[in-house]
Design an enzyme around this catalytic site. Structure first.
Site, PDB file in Angstrom:
ATOM      1  N   ASN A  67      52.749  48.505  35.685  1.00 35.38           N
ATOM      2  CA  ASN A  67      52.821  49.125  37.044  1.00 35.38           C
ATOM      3  C   ASN A  67      51.595  48.376  38.192  1.00 35.38           C
ATOM      4  OD1 ASN A  67      50.721  50.954  35.694  1.00 35.38           O
ATOM      5  ND2 ASN A  67      50.198  51.883  37.382  1.00 35.38           N
ATOM      6  N   HIS A  68      50.587  47.864  37.486  1.00 35.36           N
ATOM      7  CA  HIS A  68      49.730  47.121  38.564  1.00 35.36           C
ATOM      8  C   HIS A  68      50.121  45.633  38.795  1.00 35.36           C
ATOM      9  CE1 HIS A  68      47.013  50.234  39.626  1.00 35.36           C
ATOM     10  NE2 HIS A  68      47.200  50.414  38.310  1.00 35.36           N
TER      11      HIS A  68
HETATM   12 FE   LIG Z   1      46.261  49.703  33.079  1.00 30.50          FE
HETATM   13 FE   LIG Z   2      49.180  50.847  34.062  1.00 27.30          FE
END
Ligand SMILES: [Fe+2]
Ligand SMILES: [Fe+2]
Length: 281
Positions: A67-68
């Site tokens: 997600n990052h």
């Molecule tokens: Fe992470």
């Molecule tokens: Fe993550």
């Protein structure tokens, strides 16, 4: 064949520990292919081209994310040109970069590496089960010598379901994102190695890698807090090693590794290539 996944690298502490340990890990365990989840490598948020180069130089063959991945926007042109850096395969069509690749291991064999992201308590994205179902249909064991999936997610239920969903079709489903190593590493009934979370490569005297005070303040007061900063103390390298059967591509062994920092050490002595070569941590 022997595969390794290092969990989410968090900040400078995590980066330095992974870069220091990878060459020794490669030698000591005779690793054929090394994957590092680098989604938090840049001060806890995202990854840069310079950090990717550092991690590749230290001995990683593939870098996965989660997600990052886009926290540092300058990674977008880099990921378009670098097939060894993956983002989740189930991001919408048209997203820059790739979610999988077939890579050459050090022994010349072909390994499918895929990065997928879960949906429970995460951003709304495409179905990871459908995406991996398609991918494993297109690249069955036999056409590749091994298949390693980094499944990045919050809920252990969804992660465990994915492990069993892929059982017998992937060599390993190793999960990331929680930054806390799970103790449920095991071989599933049809031969896929599984763990609910590999853990992070970062300083555990922290709240999942970030300095404690600001992280606590976010829970205590309903106010915009200070910016979270990566913790800078000695990191623990959390990784999971998997040995596959060359005839089937399925897993024969799975072992957790924890080196340095605050967590109790774990080291697969029985997987050492030569006991005299590798001092246990
Ligand atoms: Fe992470
Ligand atoms: Fe993550």
């Amino acid at each position: 064949m022997r595969l390794l996944l290092c969990g989410d690298v968090v900040g400078r502490a995590g980066r330095e520990a992974v870069v220091a340990e990878l060459p020794r890990l490669r030698r000591a365990l005779g690793l054929d292919l090394v994957v590092v989840n680098g989604e938090n490598a840049a001060h806890g948020f995202g990854i840069t081209d310079k950090i990717c180069a550092e991690i590749f130089t230290a001995g990683a063959d593939v870098i996965t994310t989660g997600n990052h991945v886009w926290d540092r926007r300058e990674i977008i042109p880099y990921i378009e040109a670098e097939p060894r850096l993956l983002r989740p395969v189930n991001f919408p069509a048209g997203t820059p970069g790739r979610g999988f690749g077939v890579f050459s291991a050090r022994n010349g064999r072909k390994v499918l590496v895929a990065n997928a992201m879960a949906r429970l308590f995460m951003d709304a994205i495409d179905d990871p089960f459908a995406a991996l179902d398609r991918l494993l249909d297109e690249h069955p064991l036999g056409t590749v010598d091994a298949a390693l999936i980094d499944f990045h997610g919050e809920a252990t239920s969804e992660k465990t379901a994915m492990g069993y969903f892929c059982d017998g079709r992937a060599s390993a489903v190793l999960c990331t994102h929680s930054h806390v190593p799970a103790a449920d590493h095991r071989l599933l009934p049809k031969g896929t190695a599984y763990v609910s979370d590999v853990g992070m490569c970062g300083d555990y005297d922290s709240v999942i890698g970030m300095q404690k005070e600001a992280a606590i303040a976010r829970f205590v007061r309903k106010m915009p807090g200070e910016r979270l900063q990566a913790a800078e103390g000695e990191a623990t390298v959390c990784a999971v090693a998997v040995e596959t059967d060359d005839a089937t591509g399925l897993a024969a062994r799975i072992a957790p590794i924890r080196i340095g920092g605050k967590l109790a050490p774990a080291w697969p002595r029985d997987m050492e290539v030569a006991a005299h070569e590798a001092a246990a941590p």
